[in-house]
Design an enzyme around this catalytic site. Structure first.
Site, PDB file in Angstrom:
ATOM      1  N   ALA A  85       0.873  -1.177   0.000  1.00  0.00           N
ATOM      2  CA  ALA A  85       0.000   0.000   0.000  1.00  0.00           C
ATOM      3  C   ALA A  85       0.910   1.227   0.000  1.00  0.00           C
ATOM      4  O   ALA A  85       2.054   1.167   0.465  1.00  0.00           O
ATOM      5  CB  ALA A  85      -0.865  -0.023   1.250  1.00  0.00           C
ATOM      6  N   GLY A 128       0.668  -5.029   0.808  1.00  0.00           N
ATOM      7  CA  GLY A 128      -0.528  -5.098  -0.036  1.00  0.00           C
ATOM      8  C   GLY A 128      -0.259  -5.718  -1.394  1.00  0.00           C
ATOM      9  O   GLY A 128      -1.181  -6.206  -2.049  1.00  0.00           O
ATOM     10  N   GLU A 131      -0.454  -9.282  -0.961  1.00  0.00           N
ATOM     11  CA  GLU A 131      -1.881  -9.603  -0.767  1.00  0.00           C
ATOM     12  C   GLU A 131      -2.657  -9.615  -2.087  1.00  0.00           C
ATOM     13  O   GLU A 131      -3.609 -10.375  -2.232  1.00  0.00           O
ATOM     14  CB  GLU A 131      -2.498  -8.625   0.240  1.00  0.00           C
ATOM     15  CG  GLU A 131      -1.964  -8.906   1.648  1.00  0.00           C
ATOM     16  CD  GLU A 131      -2.301  -7.848   2.664  1.00  0.00           C
ATOM     17  OE1 GLU A 131      -2.140  -6.647   2.349  1.00  0.00           O
ATOM     18  OE2 GLU A 131      -2.729  -8.197   3.772  1.00  0.00           O
ATOM     19  N   GLU A 151       4.725  -5.153   7.193  1.00  0.00           N
ATOM     20  CA  GLU A 151       3.936  -4.168   7.950  1.00  0.00           C
ATOM     21  C   GLU A 151       4.395  -4.044   9.403  1.00  0.00           C
ATOM     22  O   GLU A 151       4.282  -2.979  10.014  1.00  0.00           O
ATOM     23  CB  GLU A 151       2.448  -4.552   7.923  1.00  0.00           C
ATOM     24  CG  GLU A 151       1.775  -4.381   6.574  1.00  0.00           C
ATOM     25  CD  GLU A 151       1.875  -5.606   5.676  1.00  0.00           C
ATOM     26  OE1 GLU A 151       2.723  -6.492   5.943  1.00  0.00           O
ATOM     27  OE2 GLU A 151       1.096  -5.685   4.709  1.00  0.00           O
TER      28      GLU A 151
HETATM   29  N1  COA Z   1       4.596   3.239  -0.474  1.00  0.00           N
HETATM   30  C1  COA Z   1       4.976   4.406  -1.002  1.00  0.00           C
HETATM   31  N2  COA Z   1       6.127   4.578  -1.683  1.00  0.00           N
HETATM   32  C2  COA Z   1       6.909   3.487  -1.835  1.00  0.00           C
HETATM   33  C3  COA Z   1       6.579   2.235  -1.316  1.00  0.00           C
HETATM   34  C4  COA Z   1       5.341   2.117  -0.604  1.00  0.00           C
HETATM   35  N3  COA Z   1       4.902   0.974  -0.101  1.00  0.00           N
HETATM   36  N4  COA Z   1       7.560   1.359  -1.613  1.00  0.00           N
HETATM   37  C5  COA Z   1       8.487   2.037  -2.312  1.00  0.00           C
HETATM   38  N5  COA Z   1       8.098   3.335  -2.450  1.00  0.00           N
HETATM   39  C6  COA Z   1       8.787   4.404  -3.156  1.00  0.00           C
HETATM   40  C7  COA Z   1       9.967   4.948  -2.361  1.00  0.00           C
HETATM   41  O1  COA Z   1       9.532   5.916  -1.418  1.00  0.00           O
HETATM   42  C8  COA Z   1      10.805   5.529  -3.465  1.00  0.00           C
HETATM   43  O2  COA Z   1      10.241   6.771  -3.866  1.00  0.00           O
HETATM   44  P1  COA Z   1      11.238   8.023  -4.233  1.00  0.00           P
HETATM   45  O3  COA Z   1      12.186   7.470  -5.278  1.00  0.00           O
HETATM   46  O4  COA Z   1      10.304   9.057  -4.766  1.00  0.00           O
HETATM   47  O5  COA Z   1      11.919   8.372  -2.964  1.00  0.00           O
HETATM   48  C9  COA Z   1      10.608   4.565  -4.607  1.00  0.00           C
HETATM   49  O6  COA Z   1       9.382   3.901  -4.335  1.00  0.00           O
HETATM   50  C10 COA Z   1      11.705   3.527  -4.737  1.00  0.00           C
HETATM   51  O7  COA Z   1      11.836   2.874  -3.501  1.00  0.00           O
HETATM   52  P2  COA Z   1      13.217   2.776  -2.706  1.00  0.00           P
HETATM   53  O8  COA Z   1      12.877   2.549  -1.259  1.00  0.00           O
HETATM   54  O9  COA Z   1      14.072   3.934  -3.012  1.00  0.00           O
HETATM   55  O10 COA Z   1      13.837   1.485  -3.363  1.00  0.00           O
HETATM   56  P3  COA Z   1      14.910   0.493  -2.727  1.00  0.00           P
HETATM   57  O11 COA Z   1      15.393  -0.360  -3.840  1.00  0.00           O
HETATM   58  O12 COA Z   1      15.895   1.223  -1.910  1.00  0.00           O
HETATM   59  O13 COA Z   1      14.042  -0.397  -1.688  1.00  0.00           O
HETATM   60  C11 COA Z   1      12.121  -1.661  -0.979  1.00  0.00           C
HETATM   61  C12 COA Z   1      13.016  -1.224  -2.154  1.00  0.00           C
HETATM   62  C13 COA Z   1      10.927  -2.435  -1.560  1.00  0.00           C
HETATM   63  C14 COA Z   1      12.898  -2.574  -0.032  1.00  0.00           C
HETATM   64  C15 COA Z   1      11.623  -0.419  -0.207  1.00  0.00           C
HETATM   65  O14 COA Z   1      11.076   0.506  -1.156  1.00  0.00           O
HETATM   66  C16 COA Z   1      10.562  -0.695   0.800  1.00  0.00           C
HETATM   67  O15 COA Z   1      10.843  -1.213   1.873  1.00  0.00           O
HETATM   68  N6  COA Z   1       9.285  -0.317   0.517  1.00  0.00           N
HETATM   69  C17 COA Z   1       8.193  -0.416   1.452  1.00  0.00           C
HETATM   70  C18 COA Z   1       7.706  -1.831   1.593  1.00  0.00           C
HETATM   71  C19 COA Z   1       6.608  -1.916   2.614  1.00  0.00           C
HETATM   72  O16 COA Z   1       6.779  -1.663   3.787  1.00  0.00           O
HETATM   73  N7  COA Z   1       5.409  -2.304   2.147  1.00  0.00           N
HETATM   74  C20 COA Z   1       4.266  -2.489   2.983  1.00  0.00           C
HETATM   75  C21 COA Z   1       3.439  -1.280   2.982  1.00  0.00           C
HETATM   76  S1  COA Z   1       2.002  -1.496   4.000  1.00  0.00           S
END
Ligand code: COA
Length: 277
Positions: A85, A128, A131, A151
């Protein structure tokens, strides 16, 4: 429909009734790793309703858009199915507001489709996103994919069905480990434990997905609906009730034209030309 969800229709040769298509839904926010914001969620729900009502749609494939080439001096974004999400939309929300959003949600809309659904996963399938994949009937993943329910690291638990669907798909032991640690599971491990049905190299993902979708799209749509309902019954009923439900569905198919068509085609060594009735 916003630009956050692209819908493509791929015609299926040899589908009966004729005109059958596989609908490919692409979640299209690659710069945000296809995170599910309210536009995507609204589009997914609308797409579910449209697909359910459209007899030509035989199979639905859900995928994430591939990353765009990095702008100069910027880091290349990784491939993602859906990284969860959109966390920015959580800021400032309290339970009442969140409940209104999550009560009538896209994961249930996908889960409740009567047609076969396939998640075609290349990259992160987190929160999500995992999911969405779990709400589909089948999951095909590229070898560079990763699955997880992170989460817990946000002070949350999954809210789109993962606690229930993971526990049913993988068993309590693996589900509780994933939900409590928030650790990612690699694609090979996901395949080993049955979280994904098929594993392939990234450049084979599209073909592998369309092959499976075509296999499904050339079955009787009527019979597939009963098949899905019967197997779903195993999740919803006890054994005796589930068997009774299966028997009801099985017997009802004997009153359909497609059952006659299928049996006669076998006996005459022909391909069945389903009517969907
Ligand atoms: N919601 C909003 N934005 C998200 C996102 C999410 N769930 N997951 C990634 N993004 C965005 C980042 O903020 C970033 O945006 P920006 O470039 O404008 O700053 C972009 O996507 C790329 O992500 P980034 O974190 O820079 O990539 P990475 O390769 O360093 O890491 C992940 C990848 C997947 C490990 C990391 O993005 C992450 O942990 N995301 C969240 C996962 C999460 O907690 N999901 C559950 C949500 S309920």
């Amino acid at each position: 429909m916003s630009e956050s969800l692209t819908i493509d229709r791929v015609a299926i040769e040899g589908s009966y009734p004729s005109g059958g298509v596989v609908e490919v839904w692409t979640i299209n926010r690659p710069n945000k790793l296809n995170a599910l914001n309210s536009d995507v969620v609204a589009d997914l729900k609308a797409a579910c309703k449209d697909a359910e009502d459209d007899a030509d749609v035989r199979v639905i494939v859900i995928r994430g858009a591939s990353p765009e080439p990095a702008a100069e001096g910027k880091r290349q974004k990784p491939p993602a199915f859906v990284a969860g999400a959109d966390i920015t939309e959580f800021v400032g929300k309290k339970s009442k507001e969140i409940r209104a959003i999550f009560e009538n949600n896209a994961w249930e809309a996908i889960w409740n489709l009567s047609k076969p659904t396939i998640a075609s996963i290349d990259g992160f399938a987190l929160g999500g996103g995992s999911e969405i994949a779990l709400s589909c009937d089948l999951r095909i993943a590229s070898t560079r994919s990763n699955f997880g329910t992170p989460e817990i690291n946000l002070g949350l638990i999954p809210g789109g069905g993962a606690t229930q669907r993971l526990a049913r798909l993988l068993g309590y032991g693996k589900a509780i480990e994933m939900v409590m640690t928030g650790e990612m599971v690699s694609a090979t491990e996901a395949y080993r434990i049955g979280l994904v049905n098929r594993l392939c190299e990234p450049d084979e993902l599209q073909n592998t997905t369309m092959q499976l979708a075509t296999t499904l799209a050339t079955k009787s749509p009527l019979t597939l609906k009963s098949a899905k309902e019967a197997v779903r019954g195993a999740l919803e009923h006890g054994m005796a009730e589930g068997l009774e439900h299966e028997r009801d569905l099985f017997c009802a198919l004997f009153d359909t034209e497609d059952m006659e068509i299928g049996v006669n085609a076998f006996l005459n060594r022909e391909d069945p030309e389903w009517k969907g009735i």
